[in-house]
Write a protein that holds these residues in place. Structure first.
Motif, PDB file in Angstrom:
ATOM      1  N   PHE A 153       0.952  -1.247   0.089  1.00  0.00           N
ATOM      2  CA  PHE A 153      -0.085   0.550   0.102  1.00  0.00           C
ATOM      3  C   PHE A 153       0.872   1.306  -0.247  1.00  0.00           C
ATOM      4  O   PHE A 153       0.101   1.967   0.262  1.00  0.00           O
ATOM      5  CB  PHE A 153      -0.517  -0.371   1.163  1.00  0.00           C
ATOM      6  CG  PHE A 153      -2.128  -0.816   0.990  1.00  0.00           C
ATOM      7  CD1 PHE A 153      -2.829  -1.207   0.448  1.00  0.00           C
ATOM      8  CD2 PHE A 153      -1.411  -2.082   1.315  1.00  0.00           C
ATOM      9  CE1 PHE A 153      -3.540  -1.965   0.224  1.00  0.00           C
ATOM     10  CE2 PHE A 153      -2.886  -3.554   1.348  1.00  0.00           C
ATOM     11  CZ  PHE A 153      -3.753  -3.598   1.055  1.00  0.00           C
ATOM     12  N   MET A 154       2.170   1.098  -0.312  1.00  0.00           N
ATOM     13  CA  MET A 154       2.948   2.531  -0.505  1.00  0.00           C
ATOM     14  C   MET A 154       3.036   3.178  -1.002  1.00  0.00           C
ATOM     15  O   MET A 154       4.608   3.586  -1.945  1.00  0.00           O
ATOM     16  CB  MET A 154       4.437   1.503   0.248  1.00  0.00           C
ATOM     17  CG  MET A 154       4.363   1.242   2.215  1.00  0.00           C
ATOM     18  SD  MET A 154       5.948   0.771   2.519  1.00  0.00           S
ATOM     19  CE  MET A 154       5.812  -0.007   4.086  1.00  0.00           C
ATOM     20  N   ALA A 155       1.613   3.536  -1.868  1.00  0.00           N
ATOM     21  CA  ALA A 155       2.389   4.269  -3.372  1.00  0.00           C
ATOM     22  C   ALA A 155       0.864   5.079  -3.041  1.00  0.00           C
ATOM     23  O   ALA A 155      -0.488   5.017  -2.719  1.00  0.00           O
ATOM     24  CB  ALA A 155       1.839   3.756  -3.742  1.00  0.00           C
ATOM     25  N   ASN A 156       0.579   6.833  -3.204  1.00  0.00           N
ATOM     26  CA  ASN A 156      -0.524   6.988  -3.780  1.00  0.00           C
ATOM     27  C   ASN A 156      -1.417   7.291  -2.475  1.00  0.00           C
ATOM     28  O   ASN A 156      -2.316   8.048  -1.872  1.00  0.00           O
ATOM     29  CB  ASN A 156      -1.474   6.264  -4.796  1.00  0.00           C
ATOM     30  CG  ASN A 156      -0.781   6.321  -5.972  1.00  0.00           C
ATOM     31  OD1 ASN A 156       0.165   7.256  -5.786  1.00  0.00           O
ATOM     32  ND2 ASN A 156      -0.639   4.982  -5.781  1.00  0.00           N
ATOM     33  N   GLN A 157      -0.864   7.305  -0.778  1.00  0.00           N
ATOM     34  CA  GLN A 157      -1.354   7.163   0.390  1.00  0.00           C
ATOM     35  C   GLN A 157      -0.616   7.800   1.352  1.00  0.00           C
ATOM     36  O   GLN A 157       0.730   8.277   1.155  1.00  0.00           O
ATOM     37  CB  GLN A 157      -1.949   6.069   0.780  1.00  0.00           C
ATOM     38  CG  GLN A 157      -2.295   5.162   0.356  1.00  0.00           C
ATOM     39  CD  GLN A 157      -3.691   3.945   0.379  1.00  0.00           C
ATOM     40  OE1 GLN A 157      -3.577   4.479   1.688  1.00  0.00           O
ATOM     41  NE2 GLN A 157      -3.239   2.624   0.152  1.00  0.00           N
ATOM     42  N   MET A 158      -1.415   8.867   2.818  1.00  0.00           N
ATOM     43  CA  MET A 158      -0.749   9.954   2.961  1.00  0.00           C
ATOM     44  C   MET A 158      -0.540   9.026   4.398  1.00  0.00           C
ATOM     45  O   MET A 158      -1.633   8.716   5.012  1.00  0.00           O
ATOM     46  CB  MET A 158      -1.828  11.414   3.068  1.00  0.00           C
ATOM     47  CG  MET A 158      -1.571  12.066   1.530  1.00  0.00           C
ATOM     48  SD  MET A 158       0.114  12.170   1.138  1.00  0.00           S
ATOM     49  CE  MET A 158       1.012  13.439   1.760  1.00  0.00           C
ATOM     50  N   VAL A 159       0.284   9.639   5.214  1.00  0.00           N
ATOM     51  CA  VAL A 159       0.766   9.316   6.409  1.00  0.00           C
ATOM     52  C   VAL A 159      -0.148   9.890   8.011  1.00  0.00           C
ATOM     53  O   VAL A 159      -0.387  11.168   7.171  1.00  0.00           O
ATOM     54  CB  VAL A 159       1.939   9.248   7.461  1.00  0.00           C
ATOM     55  CG1 VAL A 159       1.648   8.473   8.777  1.00  0.00           C
ATOM     56  CG2 VAL A 159       2.462   8.143   6.298  1.00  0.00           C
ATOM     57  N   LEU A 160      -1.331   9.095   8.142  1.00  0.00           N
ATOM     58  CA  LEU A 160      -2.346  10.413   9.206  1.00  0.00           C
ATOM     59  C   LEU A 160      -1.268   9.572  11.015  1.00  0.00           C
ATOM     60  O   LEU A 160      -0.898   8.355  11.022  1.00  0.00           O
ATOM     61  CB  LEU A 160      -3.603   9.808   9.360  1.00  0.00           C
ATOM     62  CG  LEU A 160      -4.163  10.380   8.229  1.00  0.00           C
ATOM     63  CD1 LEU A 160      -4.224   9.110   7.490  1.00  0.00           C
ATOM     64  CD2 LEU A 160      -5.400  10.920   8.389  1.00  0.00           C
ATOM     65  N   ARG A 161      -1.668  10.494  11.690  1.00  0.00           N
ATOM     66  CA  ARG A 161      -0.685   9.572  13.232  1.00  0.00           C
ATOM     67  C   ARG A 161      -1.632  10.510  14.212  1.00  0.00           C
ATOM     68  O   ARG A 161      -2.191  11.385  14.777  1.00  0.00           O
ATOM     69  CB  ARG A 161       0.717  10.704  13.211  1.00  0.00           C
ATOM     70  CG  ARG A 161       2.098  10.640  12.667  1.00  0.00           C
ATOM     71  CD  ARG A 161       2.037   8.585  12.634  1.00  0.00           C
ATOM     72  NE  ARG A 161       3.568   9.171  11.780  1.00  0.00           N
ATOM     73  CZ  ARG A 161       4.615   8.602  12.710  1.00  0.00           C
ATOM     74  NH1 ARG A 161       4.412   8.684  14.194  1.00  0.00           N
ATOM     75  NH2 ARG A 161       5.928   7.583  11.702  1.00  0.00           N
ATOM     76  N   GLY A 162      -1.884   9.554  15.580  1.00  0.00           N
ATOM     77  CA  GLY A 162      -1.983  10.185  16.738  1.00  0.00           C
ATOM     78  C   GLY A 162      -3.172   9.638  16.951  1.00  0.00           C
ATOM     79  O   GLY A 162      -3.530   9.558  18.557  1.00  0.00           O
TER      80      GLY A 162
END
Lengths: 437, 437, 437, 437
Positions: D393-402
């Motif tokens: 899934f390491m393409a076209n997505q953004m990281v969210l945290r917390g």
């Protein structure tokens, strides 16, 4: 008429005129096509503005391919094929003739150039003339019906050339004109409104469809009987002014006037006026082959779909005529009108006729009928590639009658059945009302 | 029939039976709907497997909404609306009745539950019975035609419940059964093939459409005259074995058999067999309401589109009948057959009839005709919401005749015009051939 | 690079060369664009074969519009706009510059003709030269950075002209050639395979991005620190022969090699080889700007998407380099290679280098990196229309490095960040492998 | 996170807790999932409101299938598979585990019923407990990491159950509530606004990612060095009131704030507010798991896409934090907050903290970062089916945290990398601003 080239072509049943006349007719139609393309640049002739539209040079090449494929290859022993690749590029629909270039990609062909296409035309035109001159009677008997059909086929594509280039130019923000605007003298003054009268026809059992010896497409026959109840037909076409009244009464936002499929189409495409209408502040303008100009409320409404024609009729408390009603009524009028030779290239306001006489039956706009395009009783497609697709289009389309302002005059017959999908608007299509007697 | 609920509903022209009979008929149809849902779990009743399909509980609620909206609200002074939100959720198409929940989202409603819907049904059923008992004659005269129409409407939805749940179950890899498979005794032995004969009918001017005092939908009228040439009709339906011969002869890969739109559909969707057929190595199996089972070559082919029916007929050198031809022929047969009450829930192989006698005309499968669904001459929609959409569906669809194995027996008439888009396959639709005399 | 014109344009940070040199560079780039179009017919220059592609004449006009809009209109007091309609037609993305013609409809414009566009070019070119000659120093200081940016912008479009016409010609069954095939002497003999070696780089904290006074686009800065672990880079590009081994090992049918989005793309589009590859019986051929020819197994694989590059690397047990790794490594090589001036217009087989030395770093193919296209730390877009979209494309795209066989030589920098969506294949994009140290 | 089940699952690197604790943790997570489904009817649990959403009962079954497939089948010799068909129905993505039911058709499964799924759960839960009790040490060493991973996997699906049912209920015009509204005492009074402060962090070379012995998913490692420049982080989340100011300043109609892909998304989908916001005359209301209620301007904005978060930040003259900035900052806060155990099931207004102290870092909403979801340097997927898709899934997505208000408390780590496509809005996703120091 999704695939007009073929449709027209395939549905021909053919009766040959005399030979000299045929040779002349052939020369005339070939010249006329080239004359239609003459005002266009090479770039104009290459554009496909939507899948239904074909580039001008494609029409010029496809009509040529028809003669090469169905006349020259089988019957001209010495004929040298101009370019073998063209069979793939310019076949429109004939499965029996092999694979085809995808319809939606006709606008991707910068090559062959329009110059190449013109050379192709001249090569084939000369070869057909040569064949017509030299063929023995046995060959003549075979090719004359095919050439007659090819002429009718090319006439249809002439109408498509004008329909299509209008659409192409409409997508260009510069709004090019195909022909200069009419001078003030020609068309400047707005016409007077003409009263809409009704002409009555009695019921009875009538025969319809093509009969006799002249040429007709095969979908015009066989001649067959249909019972009609009494009916009345409007004396003229619905005008832009009348159509505006429908629009101002919420025509495009009131589902009660629309067929279910029509309403879905209106909603999905955001239709709020006929094709080629544009609002400029308080004023409607329309795009024509002679450029943008103010709408004349007395000219016939044009470029409406079947759905719009049907909704208008329901709003007006009337209905569209059945195709047999139109054909019966057309027997009472002369076979002339505002066709391509008039040069207007757009429908014209009605002239006052005798009270209740039918006007504008021939020319101006193709008139949507209430009749689905279906085979006449007893219809059978011809054998072979020519007849391969005779019935191919007899589903989901509606019949239109009468010809329009860009139809070649030789191409009009009162038995002629044109057809388009009910959502099509780029043909010169309009509305005549009918009602039960 | 994209929006069958409405379509049927709206097109009613109504003649009321006597009151006691009406009350009984009403009770019977209400019970029957609930009995159809009884084998289904709450989860089964909530699924919408494609936009054309509605969940079972939606059908149960919508038919109830009809009585609430058109009978109780206007005529039952004391009636308490069950839940005001239901007017939005369970209106199918009536523009005059306000906004509606989007058709394609009917499967997103876990609430109201199927239990809630059942309570809604009982609330409305009781109120209608109460109204029928207490109303004075003036009110009775108004509501009896509406209740009669509501009964016919609900019968149509009963057929849809079975069509739709079959589609729902077909999308589940577990392949649930609606009813247990027939025992070996009932259906185990393969039938013997039955000879296909032809019955001839002479030409002439005939009257068609509903006449008389019984109930009919408004699209069945008015009675009108149509000229027919002589024709012949096949004595039985086309079988799966015959259809397999078409498939094995390349039926799905040879464009010459297909309408242009049909071929485009076959190509786009990758059709290679009727709906619900599955290949299991060398053997064809079909999914039925009684589960997966081997194909019987002698049973009628079912779940074919108009395009497939038309292509099959062309391959066979025949054609589909016009709807008037079917109606004329149907006057010669008894009004019974393999309908829902038989319990097979699937078409059955023909029984040998008298030589050339027509069999399977009523029941088994809806028979595609060659006729586009269009208004009969003189057709006019009724006024108001009930009649709002009488003609709404008269474009792009084809007429089917005869009823099928999941049609309620009371619902069959020889003037009955069913209609679907030519690409629809989830109805129990099949093929009877015709030819010119 | 969905909207390459703008992207490039907008991201410029500009350092002006000396004036005479600028004038010469301007003349050179303007001439070069016209020379690129010279082999093309008017019809060739009008075609848009997919939404990502723009017609040649659009590129010629858009690069001209840039100078007219950002240099002449603000700074040349006497400048007469060539045609006011062009601002609408040839704006690519600048919201601050008003509405634009829809990108997907660029191929519908037969007018202005390619001749009109050429006149537009000469009008603007002359006016810029005139301005450069006459402007006072204050104006010079303003326009020189803009002209420098405009030159870089036009160089980018020169690369697009070649990428795009290759796609246009590939859609034509006649397969036109942009330039005649190389003679046997030039390229006839198949190259010898070159051993793939690995060059090692140590880890550490390094600075990356543009520094110093030369021109660079703004996305190349600011200079910033990045920690890298040790890594190894392949000494040459992946060849077609190596890629074929991946294909023959089931590369396109084994999901384990693919990113989830990549596998979905392969499945939806039916990819089974790089773009422009065609199977001719047992032999692979490729379409190039010099026509169709046999594949050379030793030439670099080209026209693969990021998804294919990534899948190949996984299959090979390696990975793609991060953009900083590539940049660090590129500091060790000379800034030359198979770029547009070489005339091959296609990547060439590697030459044997010193053992483990890096070859093909500059030119041949743009090399996909493992890095998403994101702003460098501290990046801020410039103010105004020029800078309006500096960061607009920094989502969903991947960085490519190094230049390709159709890149203008002046246009290459080792800090240069090209970017495309991971499914794009019409750029000259290929693969270099990396691995952890 | 298109395919969350797998993604999470696959990326596990596992460190087993002690056995008794593991058994208890397993029991706890299994009970918790069932408790989450308890307020839902069987019909609620079957609905799929869009392809990204899965039915509740699918989550319940898929998490069970995980233990059956990866723990019981390989390691419990006596285990009897509950139903062999479930392997097809409840596999989410594991290619190595064979074919799967299409994701978009999960809502078509009325069978197995939610009762069947519960029986399946109990069968598997008991078998895992049995195995844990009886297994020898060698087996324990194998299964304990797998069970630990399965627990984390199920916790992720617990969050999805709540995200998904919220979306399902939002599509129902009746707007069901998952839990009753909070009483006035609990949440009735509107909070006071809290000042937005900034906390500064110095630059330097830091280590990031998971280290140590506790459980983490594999995408959280390996531990690696990253250089950061100095930066500042906002002391609290962006509030609805602040977001409204962006909207009222034309946020959704001014392209200058948006990434190019973001603007295309806004235009295509007609976005004008966050998901679940509805305008009721002059007043904004939002849909929550506790029903519709008035918007509180002091609560954090939630259900915004990355594009909206990024546009808001640009409008505000700030930027989103990089994921490493967030992680560095999170080391300064305690690992608690408004998570699922708080019971609010919605983000809560910030409480005044010490001046400049970070609040709301854990819980409330997942915070979009500026970082594309990419592998950390040195990342390598594990072998076999468990690790099959580690990097898928390491393409076209953004990281969210917390973490957010529906995240299980045990599931939070400051190294945790959540990820979604930049247009996704149904997660509880919000905004924290950052700026360069």
């Amino acid at each position: 008429m999704t695939l007009p080239g073929i449709a027209q072509l395939d549905r021909g049943r053919v009766c040959a005129p005399e030979s000299a006349a045929l040779s002349e007719a052939f020369a005339r139609v070939r010249d006329a096509s080239e004359a239609l393309a003459a005002p266009l640049t090479a770039e104009d002739q290459a554009i496909q503005s939507m899948p239904d539209v074909s580039p001008t040079k494609w029409h010029l090449a496809h009509t040529t391919w028809f003669f090469e494929t169905f006349v020259l290859k089988p019957y001209a022993a010495q004929y040298r094929v101009f370019d073998p690749a063209y069979a793939y590029l310019f076949n429109s629909y004939y499965e029996a003739e092999g694979e085809r270039h995808p319809r939606a990609e006709r606008g991707l062909l910068s090559r062959p150039s329009s110059g190449d296409v013109l050379r192709y035309r001249r090569h084939v035109t000369a070869a057909v003339h040569d064949l017509l001159t030299k063929a023995d009677q046995q060959i003549r008997n075979r090719i004359e019906p095919l050439i007659t059909l090819g002429i009718a086929h090319e006439e249809q594509h002439q109408e498509l050339i004008l329909m299509d280039i209008k659409h192409v130019f409409s997508k260009n923000p510069l709004r090019p004109t195909y022909r200069p605007p009419a001078s003030a003298q020609q068309g400047g003054r707005e016409a007077d409104p003409v009263h809409l009268g009704w002409k009555s026809f009695g019921g009875g059992l009538h025969e319809f469809g093509h009969a006799g010896t002249g040429f007709a497409f095969d979908n015009e026959g066989p001649r067959h009987r249909v019972w009609l109840d009494g009916f009345r037909l409007a004396s003229r076409l619905v005008t832009c002014g009348e159509y505006l009244a429908f629009m101002e009464d919420g025509g495009y936002s009131r589902p009660e006037f629309w067929l279910s499929d029509g309403w879905a189409t209106v909603s999905a495409r955001g239709w709020a006026a006929p094709l080629y209408w544009e609002r400029d502040n308080y004023c409607w303008k329309i795009f024509t082959l002679r450029g943008m100009r103010a709408l004349d409320p007395n000219e016939p409404v044009c470029h409406v779909s079947f759905y719009e024609a049907d909704a208008y009729a329901r709003w007006a408390g009337k209905r569209l005529p059945r195709e047999e009603e139109w054909e019966l009524a057309a027997r009472t009028v002369l076979l002339g009108g505002n066709l391509r030779d008039r040069g207007a290239l757009h429908p014209l306001p009605a002239s006052p006729g005798a009270s209740g006489a039918l006007t504008q039956m021939i020319g101006d706009v193709w008139e949507w009928t209430a009749s689905a395009y279906q085979p006449y009783p007893g219809f059978r497609p011809a054998a072979g590639a020519i007849g391969e697709y005779n019935g191919k289009f007899m589903a989901n389309q509606m019949v239109l009658r009468g010809g329009c302002a860009v139809t070649p005059p030789d191409h009009v017959r009162i038995t002629y059945r044109n057809f388009f999908y009910p959502d099509a608007r780029w043909a010169f299509s309009g509305i005549r009302l009918a009602e039960d007697a």
